[in-house]
Motif scaffolding. Structure first.
Motif, mmCIF file in Angstrom:
data_model
loop_
_atom_site.group_PDB
_atom_site.id
_atom_site.type_symbol
_atom_site.label_atom_id
_atom_site.label_comp_id
_atom_site.label_asym_id
_atom_site.label_seq_id
_atom_site.Cartn_x
_atom_site.Cartn_y
_atom_site.Cartn_z
ATOM 1 N N ASP A 47 0.827 -1.206 0.000
ATOM 2 C CA ASP A 47 0.000 0.000 0.000
ATOM 3 C C ASP A 47 0.866 1.264 0.000
ATOM 4 O OD1 ASP A 47 -2.108 -1.742 0.204
ATOM 5 O OD2 ASP A 47 -2.627 -1.232 2.277
ATOM 6 N N ASN A 48 0.390 2.272 -0.736
ATOM 7 C CA ASN A 48 0.980 3.618 -0.742
ATOM 8 C C ASN A 48 2.370 3.703 -1.379
ATOM 9 O OD1 ASN A 48 -1.285 4.671 0.812
ATOM 10 N ND2 ASN A 48 -0.361 3.613 2.564
ATOM 11 N N GLU A 49 2.770 2.685 -2.139
ATOM 12 C CA GLU A 49 4.094 2.726 -2.743
ATOM 13 C C GLU A 49 4.075 3.381 -4.114
ATOM 14 O OE1 GLU A 49 6.765 -0.685 -0.672
ATOM 15 O OE2 GLU A 49 5.688 -1.310 -2.492
ATOM 16 N N SER A 50 5.237 3.940 -4.475
ATOM 17 C CA SER A 50 5.414 4.547 -5.802
ATOM 18 C C SER A 50 6.253 3.595 -6.654
ATOM 19 C CB SER A 50 6.098 5.904 -5.675
ATOM 20 O OG SER A 50 7.313 5.780 -4.962
ATOM 21 N N ILE A 51 5.739 3.305 -7.839
ATOM 22 C CA ILE A 51 6.358 2.332 -8.732
ATOM 23 C C ILE A 51 6.821 3.027 -10.004
ATOM 24 C CG2 ILE A 51 6.028 0.099 -9.900
ATOM 25 C CD1 ILE A 51 5.382 0.074 -6.848
ATOM 26 N N LEU A 52 8.023 2.697 -10.457
ATOM 27 C CA LEU A 52 8.529 3.186 -11.735
ATOM 28 C C LEU A 52 8.727 2.003 -12.670
ATOM 29 C CD1 LEU A 52 9.801 5.374 -13.618
ATOM 30 C CD2 LEU A 52 12.002 4.835 -12.545
ATOM 31 N N GLU A 53 8.201 2.123 -13.897
ATOM 32 C CA GLU A 53 8.494 1.148 -14.930
ATOM 33 C C GLU A 53 9.322 1.821 -16.018
ATOM 34 O OE1 GLU A 53 6.552 -2.145 -17.959
ATOM 35 O OE2 GLU A 53 5.198 -0.721 -16.965
ATOM 36 N N ILE A 54 10.430 1.198 -16.376
ATOM 37 C CA ILE A 54 11.304 1.717 -17.418
ATOM 38 C C ILE A 54 11.004 0.958 -18.709
ATOM 39 C CG2 ILE A 54 13.699 1.994 -18.153
ATOM 40 C CD1 ILE A 54 14.399 2.063 -15.098
ATOM 41 N N GLY A 55 10.486 1.682 -19.708
ATOM 42 C CA GLY A 55 10.077 1.051 -20.961
ATOM 43 C C GLY A 55 8.680 0.473 -20.843
ATOM 44 N N HIS A 56 7.690 1.346 -20.676
ATOM 45 C CA HIS A 56 6.326 0.882 -20.377
ATOM 46 C C HIS A 56 5.574 0.335 -21.584
ATOM 47 C CE1 HIS A 56 4.930 4.617 -22.193
ATOM 48 N NE2 HIS A 56 5.653 5.322 -21.340
ATOM 49 N N GLY A 57 6.059 0.602 -22.821
ATOM 50 C CA GLY A 57 5.302 0.158 -23.995
ATOM 51 C C GLY A 57 3.917 0.776 -23.997
ATOM 52 N N ASN A 58 2.910 -0.014 -24.370
ATOM 53 C CA ASN A 58 1.552 0.559 -24.361
ATOM 54 C C ASN A 58 0.894 0.485 -22.996
ATOM 55 O OD1 ASN A 58 0.572 -2.072 -24.069
ATOM 56 N ND2 ASN A 58 -0.216 -2.227 -26.158
ATOM 57 N N ALA A 59 1.597 -0.076 -22.001
ATOM 58 C CA ALA A 59 1.116 -0.162 -20.607
ATOM 59 C C ALA A 59 -0.259 -0.832 -20.504
ATOM 60 C CB ALA A 59 1.117 1.210 -19.946
ATOM 61 N N GLY A 60 -0.472 -1.837 -21.339
ATOM 62 C CA GLY A 60 -1.717 -2.594 -21.262
ATOM 63 C C GLY A 60 -1.854 -3.386 -19.978
ATOM 64 N N HIS A 61 -0.783 -3.474 -19.210
ATOM 65 C CA HIS A 61 -0.741 -4.226 -17.954
ATOM 66 C C HIS A 61 -0.936 -3.329 -16.725
ATOM 67 C CE1 HIS A 61 3.210 -2.805 -19.261
ATOM 68 N NE2 HIS A 61 3.427 -2.531 -17.988
ATOM 69 N N LEU A 62 -1.206 -2.043 -16.926
ATOM 70 C CA LEU A 62 -1.240 -1.088 -15.812
ATOM 71 C C LEU A 62 -2.277 -1.448 -14.753
ATOM 72 C CD1 LEU A 62 -0.374 1.518 -14.428
ATOM 73 C CD2 LEU A 62 -1.875 2.778 -15.978
ATOM 74 N N ASP A 116 9.751 3.588 -4.499
ATOM 75 C CA ASP A 116 9.873 2.416 -3.622
ATOM 76 C C ASP A 116 10.285 1.178 -4.407
ATOM 77 O OD1 ASP A 116 8.683 3.442 -0.978
ATOM 78 O OD2 ASP A 116 7.129 3.984 -2.424
ATOM 79 N N LYS A 117 9.741 1.047 -5.610
ATOM 80 C CA LYS A 117 9.987 -0.134 -6.435
ATOM 81 C C LYS A 117 10.185 0.317 -7.891
ATOM 82 C CE LYS A 117 8.986 -2.663 -2.801
ATOM 83 N NZ LYS A 117 7.702 -3.298 -2.481
ATOM 84 N N ILE A 118 11.094 -0.353 -8.590
ATOM 85 C CA ILE A 118 11.371 -0.059 -10.000
ATOM 86 C C ILE A 118 11.476 -1.383 -10.748
ATOM 87 C CG2 ILE A 118 12.997 0.989 -11.639
ATOM 88 C CD1 ILE A 118 13.926 2.853 -9.397
ATOM 89 N N PHE A 119 10.933 -1.428 -11.964
ATOM 90 C CA PHE A 119 11.122 -2.640 -12.760
ATOM 91 C C PHE A 119 11.239 -2.316 -14.241
ATOM 92 C CE2 PHE A 119 6.599 -2.127 -13.307
ATOM 93 C CZ PHE A 119 6.206 -2.871 -14.416
ATOM 94 N N THR A 120 11.828 -3.262 -14.960
ATOM 95 C CA THR A 120 11.954 -3.134 -16.404
ATOM 96 C C THR A 120 12.007 -4.522 -17.022
ATOM 97 O OG1 THR A 120 13.150 -2.003 -18.181
ATOM 98 C CG2 THR A 120 14.506 -2.999 -16.463
ATOM 99 N N VAL A 121 11.328 -4.677 -18.150
ATOM 100 C CA VAL A 121 11.221 -5.969 -18.827
ATOM 101 C C VAL A 121 11.706 -5.819 -20.276
ATOM 102 C CG1 VAL A 121 9.631 -7.794 -19.578
ATOM 103 C CG2 VAL A 121 9.245 -6.630 -17.388
ATOM 104 N N ASN A 122 12.703 -6.607 -20.637
ATOM 105 C CA ASN A 122 13.180 -6.655 -22.025
ATOM 106 C C ASN A 122 13.663 -5.312 -22.578
ATOM 107 O OD1 ASN A 122 12.885 -9.421 -22.421
ATOM 108 N ND2 ASN A 122 10.766 -9.252 -23.114
#
Length: 216
Positions: A47-62, A116-122
């Motif tokens: 709860d209440n975390e800030s997430i960063l995605e690097i290379g979001h594409g169309n972000a159909g998974h948001l 708080d959290k960062i992720f990147t895929v491919n």
């Protein structure tokens, strides 16, 4: 598939542009969803975390990310203007919780310790200076934060005809070595396997990929 078409596909996987880019992004979202889901799971979003995605594409998974906990705030960055516009269009309903930013692929436009959290895929295949970019990620990640880096394993990726065009491929050992040269020192490696549709045809292929959970 002849070389020119493979080269165009590779370019749009790296930086989707125009109508072809939108088409490739839809395919990427479908074929990468398993990798994305495993990455998000590894983030252990609270709860209440800030997430960063690097290379979001169309972000159909948001939607799936925002539903993992209460009051989650998402930011996506991408080098593709086409993807920036497409992600905003597809996710208009989440604009109070999510934002998208166009950036140069090298400097993350945020203050120190923002997320708080960062992720990147491919995306790692296209990083110009991997160690320097990892240090950028380290900079904007909060203390005790989690960074998840997910990539196709080198031996698998070498079997794909389009990866000969401007992809830098990594084995687990090579990726570990790159990360060890950055400020990050603690990591956990998890290997995964899945069956996905081929990007160059209708056949199914078995993908072997790695989820690296990295901490400060």
């Amino acid at each position: 598939m002849e070389n020119e078409k493979l080269k165009l596909l590779a370019q749009n996987l790296a930086n989707p542009q125009g109508e072809k880019g939108i088409e490739v992004a839809e395919m990427m979202n479908a074929t990468n969803i398993g990798m994305t889901q495993e990455s998000v799971k590894a983030l252990l979003i609270e709860d209440n975390e800030s997430i960063l995605e690097i290379g979001h594409g169309n972000a159909g998974h948001l939607k799936a990310i925002l539903s993992r906990a209460q009051n989650v705030r998402y930011t996506g960055v991408d080098i593709s203007e086409t993807m920036y516009k497409e992600a905003k269009r597809l996710n208009e309903q989440y604009k109070d919780q999510a934002g998208f930013i166009l950036y140069d692929g090298e400097k993350l436009p945020f203050e120190d310790e923002t997320f708080d959290k960062i992720f990147t895929v491919n995306t790692v295949y296209f990083w110009k200076e991997p160690v320097r970019f990892l240090n950028e990620i380290y900079r904007v990640l909060k203390d005790n934060g989690i960074f998840v880096l997910t990539l196709g394993q080198k031996e698998f990726m070498k079997t794909l005809p389009f990866t000969e065009f401007d992809f830098t491929l990594y084995s687990n050992e090579e990726m570990e070595e790159v990360i060890s040269k950055s400020y990050f020192k603690r990591m956990k490696i998890s290997e995964k396997e899945e069956e996905i549709p081929s990007k160059t045809g209708n056949e199914k292929i078995k993908r072997i990929y790695t989820v690296l959970t990295i901490k400060k």
